[in-house]
Design a protein around this motif. Structure first.
Motif, PDB file in Angstrom:
ATOM      1  N   PHE A  26       0.859  -1.190   0.000  1.00  0.00           N
ATOM      2  CA  PHE A  26       0.000   0.000   0.000  1.00  0.00           C
ATOM      3  C   PHE A  26       0.892   1.236   0.000  1.00  0.00           C
ATOM      4  N   VAL A  27       0.701   2.099  -0.981  1.00  0.00           N
ATOM      5  CA  VAL A  27       1.510   3.321  -1.087  1.00  0.00           C
ATOM      6  C   VAL A  27       0.632   4.522  -0.755  1.00  0.00           C
ATOM      7  N   LEU A  28       0.999   5.239   0.307  1.00  0.00           N
ATOM      8  CA  LEU A  28       0.241   6.434   0.708  1.00  0.00           C
ATOM      9  C   LEU A  28       1.012   7.674   0.311  1.00  0.00           C
ATOM     10  N   SER A  29       0.366   8.602  -0.398  1.00  0.00           N
ATOM     11  CA  SER A  29       0.987   9.899  -0.691  1.00  0.00           C
ATOM     12  C   SER A  29       0.005  10.989  -0.308  1.00  0.00           C
ATOM     13  N   ALA A  30       0.554  12.168  -0.026  1.00  0.00           N
ATOM     14  CA  ALA A  30      -0.296  13.309   0.335  1.00  0.00           C
ATOM     15  C   ALA A  30       0.562  14.550   0.395  1.00  0.00           C
ATOM     16  N   PRO A  31      -0.039  15.714   0.222  1.00  0.00           N
ATOM     17  CA  PRO A  31       0.724  16.924   0.514  1.00  0.00           C
ATOM     18  C   PRO A  31       1.072  16.936   2.002  1.00  0.00           C
ATOM     19  N   SER A  32       2.233  17.449   2.329  1.00  0.00           N
ATOM     20  CA  SER A  32       2.654  17.498   3.724  1.00  0.00           C
ATOM     21  C   SER A  32       1.590  18.207   4.568  1.00  0.00           C
ATOM     22  N   GLY A  33       1.223  17.597   5.686  1.00  0.00           N
ATOM     23  CA  GLY A  33       0.241  18.188   6.592  1.00  0.00           C
ATOM     24  C   GLY A  33      -1.169  17.669   6.373  1.00  0.00           C
ATOM     25  N   GLY A  40      -1.741   6.862   8.862  1.00  0.00           N
ATOM     26  CA  GLY A  40      -0.908   5.655   8.783  1.00  0.00           C
ATOM     27  C   GLY A  40      -0.790   4.996  10.153  1.00  0.00           C
ATOM     28  N   ARG A  41      -0.589   5.827  11.190  1.00  0.00           N
ATOM     29  CA  ARG A  41      -0.457   5.272  12.553  1.00  0.00           C
ATOM     30  C   ARG A  41      -1.754   4.608  12.998  1.00  0.00           C
ATOM     31  N   LEU A  42      -2.886   5.271  12.708  1.00  0.00           N
ATOM     32  CA  LEU A  42      -4.181   4.687  13.110  1.00  0.00           C
ATOM     33  C   LEU A  42      -4.397   3.356  12.397  1.00  0.00           C
ATOM     34  N   ASP A 115       1.647  -7.631   4.437  1.00  0.00           N
ATOM     35  CA  ASP A 115       1.228  -6.445   3.699  1.00  0.00           C
ATOM     36  C   ASP A 115       2.090  -5.285   4.191  1.00  0.00           C
ATOM     37  N   VAL A 116       2.481  -4.422   3.269  1.00  0.00           N
ATOM     38  CA  VAL A 116       3.462  -3.374   3.597  1.00  0.00           C
ATOM     39  C   VAL A 116       2.894  -1.993   3.289  1.00  0.00           C
ATOM     40  N   LEU A 117       3.168  -1.039   4.201  1.00  0.00           N
ATOM     41  CA  LEU A 117       2.701   0.340   4.032  1.00  0.00           C
ATOM     42  C   LEU A 117       3.896   1.234   3.732  1.00  0.00           C
ATOM     43  N   LEU A 118       3.804   1.967   2.610  1.00  0.00           N
ATOM     44  CA  LEU A 118       4.867   2.907   2.238  1.00  0.00           C
ATOM     45  C   LEU A 118       4.299   4.313   2.277  1.00  0.00           C
ATOM     46  N   ASP A 119       4.994   5.209   2.972  1.00  0.00           N
ATOM     47  CA  ASP A 119       4.529   6.600   3.075  1.00  0.00           C
ATOM     48  C   ASP A 119       5.527   7.443   2.287  1.00  0.00           C
ATOM     49  N   ALA A 125       6.065   7.779  -5.699  1.00  0.00           N
ATOM     50  CA  ALA A 125       4.980   6.905  -6.165  1.00  0.00           C
ATOM     51  C   ALA A 125       5.072   6.752  -7.685  1.00  0.00           C
ATOM     52  N   GLN A 126       5.404   7.858  -8.356  1.00  0.00           N
ATOM     53  CA  GLN A 126       5.515   7.805  -9.818  1.00  0.00           C
ATOM     54  C   GLN A 126       6.641   6.841 -10.236  1.00  0.00           C
ATOM     55  N   GLN A 127       7.735   6.838  -9.487  1.00  0.00           N
ATOM     56  CA  GLN A 127       8.844   5.923  -9.814  1.00  0.00           C
ATOM     57  C   GLN A 127       8.420   4.465  -9.620  1.00  0.00           C
ATOM     58  N   LEU A 128       7.637   4.205  -8.564  1.00  0.00           N
ATOM     59  CA  LEU A 128       7.184   2.825  -8.338  1.00  0.00           C
ATOM     60  C   LEU A 128       6.234   2.383  -9.444  1.00  0.00           C
ATOM     61  N   ARG A 129       5.355   3.311  -9.861  1.00  0.00           N
ATOM     62  CA  ARG A 129       4.450   2.988 -10.963  1.00  0.00           C
ATOM     63  C   ARG A 129       5.255   2.694 -12.229  1.00  0.00           C
ATOM     64  N   ALA A 130       6.277   3.518 -12.486  1.00  0.00           N
ATOM     65  CA  ALA A 130       7.106   3.336 -13.685  1.00  0.00           C
ATOM     66  C   ALA A 130       7.824   1.994 -13.643  1.00  0.00           C
ATOM     67  N   ARG A 131       8.085   1.489 -12.434  1.00  0.00           N
ATOM     68  CA  ARG A 131       8.758   0.186 -12.316  1.00  0.00           C
ATOM     69  C   ARG A 131       7.754  -0.958 -12.354  1.00  0.00           C
ATOM     70  N   SER A 132       6.506  -0.616 -12.677  1.00  0.00           N
ATOM     71  CA  SER A 132       5.417  -1.603 -12.770  1.00  0.00           C
ATOM     72  C   SER A 132       5.273  -2.393 -11.479  1.00  0.00           C
ATOM     73  N   LEU A 133       5.509  -1.724 -10.379  1.00  0.00           N
ATOM     74  CA  LEU A 133       5.388  -2.409  -9.097  1.00  0.00           C
ATOM     75  C   LEU A 133       3.908  -2.641  -8.811  1.00  0.00           C
ATOM     76  N   ASP A 134       3.574  -3.856  -8.422  1.00  0.00           N
ATOM     77  CA  ASP A 134       2.183  -4.169  -8.132  1.00  0.00           C
ATOM     78  C   ASP A 134       1.854  -3.589  -6.760  1.00  0.00           C
TER      79      ASP A 134
END
Ligand code: ADP
Ligand code: 5GP
Length: 220
Positions: A26-33, A40-42, A115-119, A125-134
């Protein structure tokens, strides 16, 4: 193109470079704040078996942060050496600091089927998508930009100059929301936390993930 741009361009061109994850990434992205760390902690509290990948960063440690728990805090020289050795599955310069995810960490976390959480930020995230990461890509959005600014100010961990940079970047980051699989608007915390948890549950129930289990039981 300088050495750093060249290294990032290589990441964007390379296809699959890590062993496939048995669990879900699971890849989480967001503007800071926007509340990514809080949500993620919850989520981790509700899903103790979910593993959180600890990123490397060159930014200074905030009060209450711990090295090796919140981030691996390293120097610019150490970070550059890791780039040169190709140790990052993705890395980016975000708000004037470097952040990256070590390939070995992801492989290690994935190896046991967790299952893994990436923040990570939108560039990572764009680099992971480009690497065709599932992976399942989730964007956390603030209800509006005034609330985002107030949260950055109330968090009390950044100077006014840093907040200015983060707000300028936030508008560019919001423009990336459409390429994510899910968008959670973090207005009321409990509602957003529930939505994020529901995404995890729904992804685990995807037919493609369950059918192999049923096939093992000769039920399909
Ligand atoms: P990020 O990790 O995305 O930079 P944080 O999780 O650190 O953001 O949240 C920024 C600030 O906003 C923190 O002070 C946090 O307690 C607060 N916050 C997060 N979500 C909410 C919410 N739904 N309502 C009010 N405050 C929130
Ligand atoms: P902060 O300094 O507020 O902890 O994080 C700033 C930004 O860096 C956030 O958007 C966060 O998601 C991002 N970030 C944290 N770790 C990584 C990482 O390993 N890679 C990338 N690309 N971004 C990261």
């Amino acid at each position: 193109m300088n050495r750093e741009q060249d290294s990032q361009a290589r990441i964007l061109e390379e296809s699959v470079t890590i062993k496939p994850c048995q669990g879900i990434l699971f890849v989480l992205s967001a503007p800071s704040g926007a509340g990514k760390t809080t949500l993620g902690r919850l989520l981790m509290e509700r899903e103790p078996k979910l593993r959180h990948s600890i990123s490397y960063t060159t930014r200074v440690m905030r009060p209450r942060e711990q090295n090796g728990i919140d981030y691996h805090f390293i120097s610019q020289e150490e970070f550059r050496a890791m780039i040169d050795k190709g140790e990052f599955i993705e890395w980016a310069s975000v708000h004037d600091n470097y952040y990256g995810t070590a390939m070995a960490d992801i492989e290690h976390l994935c190896a046991n089927g967790a299952d893994v959480l990436l923040d990570i930020d939108v560039q990572g995230a764009q680099q992971l998508r480009a690497r065709s990461l599932d992976a399942v890509f989730v964007f956390i959005a603030p209800p509006n930009m005034d609330v985002l600014r107030q949260r950055l100010q109330r968090r009390d961990s950044d100077t006014p100059d840093t907040i200015k940079v983060r707000m300028e970047n936030a508008f560019k980051e919001m423009a990336q929301a459409p390429v994510y699989d899910y968008i959670v608007i973090n207005d009321k915390l409990a509602v957003a936390a529930e939505a994020l948890h529901a995404i995890v549950t729904a992804e685990r129930c995807r037919a493609l993930r369950i059918l192999p289990l049923l096939a093992q039981l000769s039920l399909v």
